[in-house]
Design a protein around this motif. Structure first.
Motif: not given
Length: 771
Positions: A141-142, A145, A194, A196, A200, A203, A232-233
């Motif tokens: 998950s974002y 990072d 996308k 994110c 970003a 992604c 990713s997110g």
């Protein structure tokens, strides 16, 4: 013997332990029945052991008691519990080997007496250079990072540290985010591609779990594959970590798990969704605990199956001997510490903000996991119990798990495994071994429920040449039965003959005799006398005692009841006959009880020292009304047979009544008032009746008739006046309407055109005009 000494003996010799202090038996007629009864029961097969009249059950007792009764030691059947080591390779030494042995033995077969607790030794030693497989499962998950950037260069460092412990170390990689459904992930097309934030630069599309790299020794390949990973997110804070763990555990071939110490490192900065959360996205199907990776190694059922429960995860991790290491940030560490309590052999380590300390964290967690040994069982069959003790500090007490902490590589520890079968059963098997290791001991269990006796072939004179001897008892030929085959069935079958020996369909001869040809042959009691009765139900030794004497020494015991000597009474003949304290005038206990041991024993609810009162009794007022009426006033339904029907009442008519217990109507509707006093005995009363009854006055006929006629005349007059009034007001209404109409009419003032004046004039000639 002290408990500590017993433990030492078990550790040294692996012997079985059972109680020989008692043998609790019931319905024993054969050697097989005996050894099934309990761990302390043994059987004497000596033909001369049974005395005339004794049952075969006497052969079954503890070994000590059988010897005291004269059974030769060589004739005592006492099958022991035994073990057979089917595979018992020695533990690996200090040198490195390709197939190290850490558990000894590897397979054992136990042949147990029901109820016996058999103990054997299980040895464990951490082998040098034992293979290690580590799968790194990362949250992409974002918010992770910065951590991903550090992890891309971790492969070499992780393997380097693992190879300090073993040269045979492998590493793999996988990643996860969450289910791609609302409310977990934004499902607009643009956001799915996308997920994110806009800032970003790199992604990857939203996903649940992806297997990236199978276990490998090549740190370069690890770095190359991980370096291609992109962040990713998703929407909510918790992630799909449990979904990912379930796939890592169940996809054994895809991940490449080997015969090794299996480690699963979960790196995340968030909590986790669990079973039931999927309902928020309309997912109702429970997790099926199977591997479901598509051709791209993506979890294909992420949006179809619910998240797994913690219980499912714990069970699958234990089944596959995978030890999880939760590498999490400080803010969620407490959540994973609570999770770790539910998963045996798991560790929690706190990540730095950028995961730079992950290598040290993994190394420390591995050392803790590998040095703490927990031995337990899996697949334990019903009616088999297992307990463990160990030679480690704190492991002396029996428990369902054996533990040893801080075990170094090359250190040998010993666990005592105690197995007990509660009853006879078919062959069963289960595994025992340390959690987190693939090596297991296979335990097979059989039970010894049949005696192995040195029987003679052919018919035997002991059995009247009509049967063979089996473990000291007769096995009769068809058509014969009895302790020594002395009874021929004739026209009756065996079941019919045996039924004649059962009282109320109970035990044959009440367990106190032998059924011989349908007749009970009673045994002797412990006191040397004989049981008696049709079914041996009686004896003269088990009556109530008083002052430690049977029947108080003042009577004889007859079939369990005391027959007292003259002048004595009581259940144990404990008191002399006397009515002194029970006398109530000419009666005893007011005729409402018996005088036993100079004390009243009341009946039918009466209480008191002499049965004076009855708290639950009520005066029979209504029931006694007819008898009171006939005896006091000579009327009522019992008028003709009053004396015969009302003998229980003594009725006295009085001028004044002190108390009015009852008030009852007689047949003429008059109220009778009377009081009732209880006499000695049951349902007998003295009744005092008030002479004057309360009767209602008769009706005034003249007044009723006169009043009725006057009422009728008055009603008629009122009706006539009402009718006249109605007609008057109706006529008045019509007259007023007529007058109103007349006032409204307009009359013509001109003459009627139909009227014509006269045109002929006639003159009277005689008229002169003179008056």
């Amino acid at each position: 013997m002290p408990q500590a000494m017993k433990v030492i003996l078990l550790l040294l010799f692996g012997q079985y332990v059972y109680s020989q202090e008692e043998c609790i038996k019931s319905s024993v007629v054969s050697c097989n029945d005996c050894i099934k009864s309990g761990p302390g029961c043994t059987w004497c097969q000596d033909l001369r052991f049974i005395k005339p009249g004794e049952p075969e059950a006497v052969r079954c007792d503890t070994e000590k008691k059988l010897r005291e009764k004269g059974c030769p030691p060589g004739k005592i059947i006492n099958p022991p519990s035994t073990s057979d080591f089917r595979q018992n390779r020695p533990l690996s030494g200090s040198e490195r080997t390709n197939n190290p042995v850490q558990v000894q033995p590897q397979e054992i077969e136990l042949n147990l007496r029901p109820g016996h607790a058999y103990t054997f030794k299980l040895k464990f030693k951490r082998a040098v250079g034992y293979p290690v497989d580590l799968y790194y499962l990362m949250d992409l998950s974002y918010s992770m990072d910065d951590d991903l950037k550090n992890v891309k260069n971790l492969g070499k460092e992780i393997l380097k540290n693992l190879r300090k412990i073993t040269e045979d170390a492998r590493i793999g990689f996988g990643s996860f985010v969450d289910k791609t459904l609302l409310p977990f992930t934004d499902t607009t097309e643009e956001k799915l591609k996308k997920p994110c934030p806009a800032k970003a630069q790199e992604c990857q599309p939203a996903f649940g779990y992806q297997h990236v790299l199978s276990l490998t020794k090549d740190e370069k390949q690890f770095n190359e594959m991980v370096s291609t990973q992109k962040i990713s997110g998703n929407l909510d804070t918790p992630e799909g970590g449990l979904d990912a763990i379930m796939q890592v555990v169940t996809c054994v071939n895809e991940i490449g798990w080997g015969n090794s110490t299996r480690l699963l490192v979960l790196a995340t900065d968030a909590g986790f969704h669990m079973a039931g959360d999927g309902k928020l996205a309309g997912i109702l199907e429970p997790n099926q605990e199977t591997c479901r990776l598509d051709k791209n190694n993506m979890y294909s059922m992420s949006n179809t199956w619910d998240y797994p429960s913690v219980g499912q995860i714990a069970r699958k991790l234990e089944e596959q001997n995978i030890q999880p290491i939760f590498a999490v940030t400080e803010d969620v560490s407490q959540i994973y510490k609570e999770l770790s309590k539910l998963i045996p052999k798991s560790e929690v380590g706190v990540l730095s903000t950028d995961s730079s300390n992950v290598v040290k964290l993994i190394e420390d967690a591995y050392n803790r996991l590998s040095s703490n040994i927990i031995v337990t069982h899996d697949g334990l069959p019903k009616d088999i119990s297992v307990t463990f003790t160990s030679n480690c500090e704190g492991g002396e007490k029996p428990s369902d798990k054996g533990t040893c902490n801080n075990v170094a590589i090359g250190q040998e520890v010993i666990f005592s495994v105690t197995v007990k079968a509660a009853k006879c059963l078919t062959k069963e098997s289960f595994n025992i071994g340390p959690l987190g290791f693939n090596e297991k001991l296979k335990v097979s269990v059989k039970t010894r429920c049949e005696c192995e006796c040195d029987n003679q072939e052919g018919v035997h004179p002991y059995c009247n040449s009509q049967g063979t001897v089996v473990c000291g008892t007769c096995s009769c030929k068809p058509g014969f039965l009895g302790q020594k085959c002395e009874c021929s069935l004739g026209q009756k079958d065996e079941a019919t003959l045996k039924a004649q020996c059962r009282k109320d369909n109970g035990t044959e001869c009440e367990g106190r005799g032998d059924c011989v040809c349908g007749v009970c042959k009673c045994h002797q009691t412990e006191g040397g006398k004989s049981y008696y009765g049709l079914h041996c139900e009686c004896d003269d030794e088990h009556c109530e005692k008083y002052q430690n004497k049977l029947c108080g020494g003042k009577g004889d015991c007859r079939c369990g009841e005391c027959k007292c000597n003259e002048g004595y009474e009581g259940t144990a003949c404990q008191c002399m006959k006397s009515d002194e304290s029970c006398l109530t005038g000419e009666t005893v206990c007011h005729g409402r009880g018996k005088c036993v041991c100079n004390q009243c024993v009341c009946e039918r609810g009466y209480k008191g020292l002499r049965c004076d009162t009855c708290p639950t009794c009520e005066l029979p007022c209504q029931v006694s009304g007819s008898c009171v009426e006939c005896k006091a006033f000579g009327t009522g339904p019992f008028e003709k047979n009053c004396t015969a029907s009302c003998t229980h009442l003594e009725v006295i008519v009085v001028e004044n009544l002190g108390r009015k217990d009852c008030r009852v109507k007689d047949r003429e509707g008059c109220w009778m008032s009377f009081s009732m006093t209880v006499q000695d005995g049951f349902d007998k009363y003295t009744v005092n009746v008030l002479k004057d009854r309360e009767c209602p006055e008769g009706p005034n006929v003249a007044l009723i008739v006169g009043g009725s006629l006057a009422g009728v005349a008055l009603i008629g007059l009122l009706l006539l006046i009402l009718i006249k009034a109605i007609f008057y007001f109706k006529d008045l209404k019509e007259w007023k309407r007529f007058e109103k109409e007349a006032q409204r009419r307009q009359w013509a003032k001109s003459e009627n055109p139909l009227f014509q004046k006269a045109t002929t004039t006639v003159a009277n000639p005689a008229f002169t005009g003179d008056s």
